[in-house]
Motif scaffolding. Structure first.
Motif: not given
Lengths: 369, 460
Positions: A354, A368, B115-116, B340, B346-351
């Motif tokens: 990450x 996205x 995808x949104x 969620x 959109x593009x809010x989290x990096x998990x």
């Protein structure tokens, strides 16, 4: 309205840029040079490792040739010894499955275990086998040599008989020679390719795309730890992926005594690569995954990884040198070791990947977040 | 008072607008959808996403929607074909209905690809079913030998409203401490684009720039519906639309067609006269449109107006409420992902997650771990690892699989960790819970380990 909005946005940008540029001086991640990381990996770790392994490999080959020409007890011992030295040293290069190594399926000709004894014996009985065929991946390399050196018969005397008085003695010896030639041939090709041009290709490909060197080497590195080290050497024989333990699937099964030695070697090298420790003689421009994490302000991840690798090593050290015995007598210790190795997988695959935000080596759809 | 309001609604419903705007929108929408389908097909994703995996993740309640084997290609073919029909306005009503159904079915087949903007296209095409988008500049109008120069204003306004809802909620969703005060996840993503031409090695590495992009993005989403709505700010609005969406497209190529679809969709805010002039120019060059009789006003005759008003009222009410359903759940939204989806996050989290499943014999306590790559594609594994509902669904799949293989007293546990927006990874799912016994539902999943990071997420 239009003027006000423009004014507002400009002001916002100005405020933000002034506000945070003061602190960004010391948290600037721009100073990490991935080119240096790659050239350090190539020049001071990968290439010297291959050179060293090439030497061990040619030692092994000549010991093998001597044995095949003159199969006696002394030459058997010498061959075994070279085999172990080369096998240990193999642990230094197995993870660099990139370039020629990847293209030639180097690993699959060197260290697929467990081997298929049936395949080998049938090949010998019929005199018909093809080590270049992917069907024979589990009938060659170090694990097959292990069989020829330690497992082909119960006692040394009987082992020697296979290569002297048995009806198939010639084919047995030819098989050994073929394995050695294959291993040594591929090793030369891979090692030479690094010196003849691939090094420059590797070092210059610093971009963040699915096919760039940096992404591939990071992926290979993590993959190596998860599949080849954690699973193949410990997890699978301990039975964590099956209903029952499978002790006959340990590395160097026929030798019986060196499985632990091999995995420890592999773990040490893995950690050295993480920290960027030199293999060669050079001493300048050290750079590593660890330093990359630090440059990204993620010391927490790098120290967590170092600590966890140390815990796993302690756990490994407590095991019997003979994994086959260890699994049969007290497999719980073996699965505990697996658990500790696994904890590092979490850190490598979630936290480190990450932080690097490397594009993975596959593209499967849009995202996205 | 009440009657006043009713009369003002009635007045509004009688307002007219130029047909051209909706026709241009229909044409571009059809074209974009056609290109999207071709792109998807061309990338080989029908194969890798829908045909290769043995197992597919479903939306709760839509488990029946599965890929159709080789007929999946036919499904995409139909979807692409009706997109073209929509563009040229041929058998528009039936085409848009088929498009809505086939596109939505495709999205329902596997949750992995959520995808949104796919959801946006589904609901937009639903809306378009009820609009007279073929009233001019269409094969339909040529065949009927008549076209209409104006249509009810609310038809075009409904598209604008939907776009405004999307942007506004996307903006609201950015008002949280991770996005605004930690510049996450842009702080992870932007530096990793170091190979981006010109700005990669410098600008994208600057912390202030990550903050500027985060704040700018939130401000953009929140203000753009208004900027586009008011005539005075419209030009600025369009410049911003172009700058914002093109830059996100360059920086995050993985969001695919979304930026272009949004750019094209926002054209609906342009003045009616611009659309009409443009359309007249095009029409004058195409012979077949010359013999069509132009009538004044298209009004809904076949469908009673009250029916449409109620459908639209319910539809928009639903769109306003759905993104807020997360408040009904305890714990951190970004962590549990309860409520969620379908909310313009959109593009809010990096998990990044890692989930290792353990199959246990409940009686003998013997166990083994599952190799996920035996069952899932890497894309599926990646998405599953940080979504509790997918973890649960997969656990059941594994349980059934091993039961059918003859394993007894099957229990399924997961050892899972997730790293969220640059926090150190921590345990995600309670490893002591036998997921095989847990049933999926809309109630809170109490087997998710509560979000425990010291760096809390505050905000809307």
């Amino acid at each position: 309205m239009i003027k006000k909005t423009i004014l507002f946005l400009t002001l916002l940008l100005l405020i933000l840029s002034c506000d945070s540029s003061d602190e960004s001086e010391d948290v600037n991640v721009d100073n990490f040079d991935r080119g240096v990381l790659l050239s350090h990996l190539a020049d001071n770790i990968i290439i010297p490792s291959y050179q060293e392994f090439s030497t061990k490999m040619s030692d092994l080959k000549s010991a093998g040739q001597t044995f095949v020409t003159n199969p006696d007890q002394a030459n058997l011992e010498a061959f075994r010894n070279s085999w172990l030295q080369a096998y240990k040293n193999w642990q230094h290069v197995e993870m660099f499955d990139i370039g020629k190594a990847d293209e030639l399926l180097y690993y699959f000709h060197m260290n697929v275990f467990p081997i298929s004894v049936t395949k080998i014996e049938q090949g010998i009985a019929s005199g018909n086998y093809d080590l270049s065929d992917s069907n024979y991946h589990d009938a060659q390399g170090f694990p097959a040599l292990d069989y020829f050196l330690h497992g082909v018969a119960p006692t040394d005397m009987e082992i020697l008989e296979k290569y002297t008085t048995s009806s198939n003695a010639t084919v047995y010896k030819a098989y050994i020679t073929d394995i050695l030639n294959k291993m040594s041939d591929l090793t030369t090709k891979v090692s030479n390719d690094w010196s003849n041009g691939f090094r420059d290709v590797f070092v210059s490909s610093t971009s963040n795309t699915a096919t760039s060197s940096l992404n591939k080497i990071v992926n290979d590195y993590v993959f190596y730890y998860e599949k080849r080290l954690r699973s193949n050497k410990v997890g699978i024989p301990a039975g964590v992926f099956s209903s029952n333990p499978l002790p006959e699937k340990v590395e160097a099964f026929y030798n019986q005594t060196v499985s632990k030695e091999l995995v420890l070697e592999s773990l040490d090298v893995f950690k050295d690569v993480f920290e960027g420790k030199y293999k060669g003689n050079a001493s300048a421009n050290r750079s590593s995954f660890q330093q990359y994490l630090q440059a990204l302000d993620r010391d927490d991840i790098s120290s967590a990884i170092i600590n966890q690798l140390a815990v796993a090593k302690t756990q490994l050290n407590a095991l019997n040198g003979n994994f086959f015995e260890q699994i049969n007598q007290d497999n719980q210790k073996m699965t505990q070791t697996y658990d500790e190795l696994q904890k590092a997988v979490v850190l490598l695959k979630t936290d480190m990947l990450q932080a690097f935000s490397v594009n993975l080596d596959y593209e499967d759809g849009d995202g996205d977040g | 008072m009440v009657t006043d309001r009713i009369t003002s609604i009635e007045k509004y419903l009688k307002l007219k607008s130029k047909t051209a705007t909706l026709a241009v929108f229909r044409f571009l929408f059809g074209l974009m959808m056609f290109l999207s389908i071709i792109r998807f097909w061309n990338k080989g994703w029908i194969e890798t996403i829908y045909l290769e995996p043995n197992f597919h993740f479903s939306y709760y309640g839509f488990e029946w929607a599965k890929p159709l084997g080789d007929f999946t290609y036919v499904l995409f073919l139909i979807c692409g074909l009706v997109s073209l029909f929509i563009a040229i306005g041929y058998k528009y009503r039936i085409s848009i209905i088929i498009f809505f159904l086939s596109f939505t079915y495709i999205e329902l087949m596997d949750k992995t690809t959520y995808l949104n903007h796919y959801y946006f296209i589904s609901i937009l095409s639903f809306l378009l079913i009820f609009l007279p988008a073929n009233a001019t500049f269409s094969i339909d109008s040529y065949l009927r030998k008549r076209e209409y120069s104006s249509i009810p204003k609310w038809t075009i306004d409904s598209i604008k409203l939907l776009l405004a809802i999307v942007y506004f909620h996307a903006g609201i969703a950015k008002l949280n401490s991770d996005w605004l005060l930690r510049a996450q996840p842009l702080r992870i993503w932007l530096p990793s684009k170091y190979d981006f031409p010109v700005i990669g090695e410098n600008l994208l590495q600057q912390e202030w720039f990550h903050y500027a992009m985060s704040w700018g993005g939130a401000a953009y989403d929140l203000s753009i519906p208004f900027l586009l709505y008011y005539k005075k700010t419209r030009t600025l609005g369009f410049i911003l639309v172009l700058v914002f969406h093109l830059s996100t497209s360059f920086l995050f190529p993985s969001i695919g067609m979304f930026p272009f679809i949004m750019i094209v969709a926002t054209l609906v805010f342009l003045d009616d006269n611009i659309h009409e002039r443009l359309l007249n120019k095009v029409k004058s060059k195409i012979k077949i449109f010359k013999k069509i009789k132009t009538l004044d006003f298209y009004d809904f005759k076949k469908i009673p107006k009250s029916a449409i008003v109620s459908i639209f009222a319910i539809f928009f009410l639903f769109q306003f409420i759905l993104p807020w359903r997360y408040v009904l759940y305890p714990d951190e939204l970004f962590w549990t992902e309860e409520g969620y989806k379908f909310s313009w996050r959109v593009l809010l989290t990096e998990k990044t997650g890692l989930a290792t499943f353990k199959i246990v014999d409940g009686k003998t306590k013997q166990f083994f771990y599952v190799n996920n790559t035996d069952f899932l594609s890497r894309f599926q594994e990646k998405q599953m690892s940080c979504q509790p509902s997918a973890i649960l669904e997969y656990a059941h799949y594994l349980g059934n699989h091993f039961k059918s293989q003859g394993h007894k007293n099957v229990e399924v546990y997961v050892d899972s960790f997730v790293a969220l927006n640059g926090r150190l990874s921590s345990r995600f799912i309670d490893p002591k819970v036998d997921l095989y016994k847990v049933k999926e539902s809309f109630s809170h999943k109490d087997w998710i380990i509560p979000f425990s990071s010291e760096i809390k997420i505050k905000g809307i």
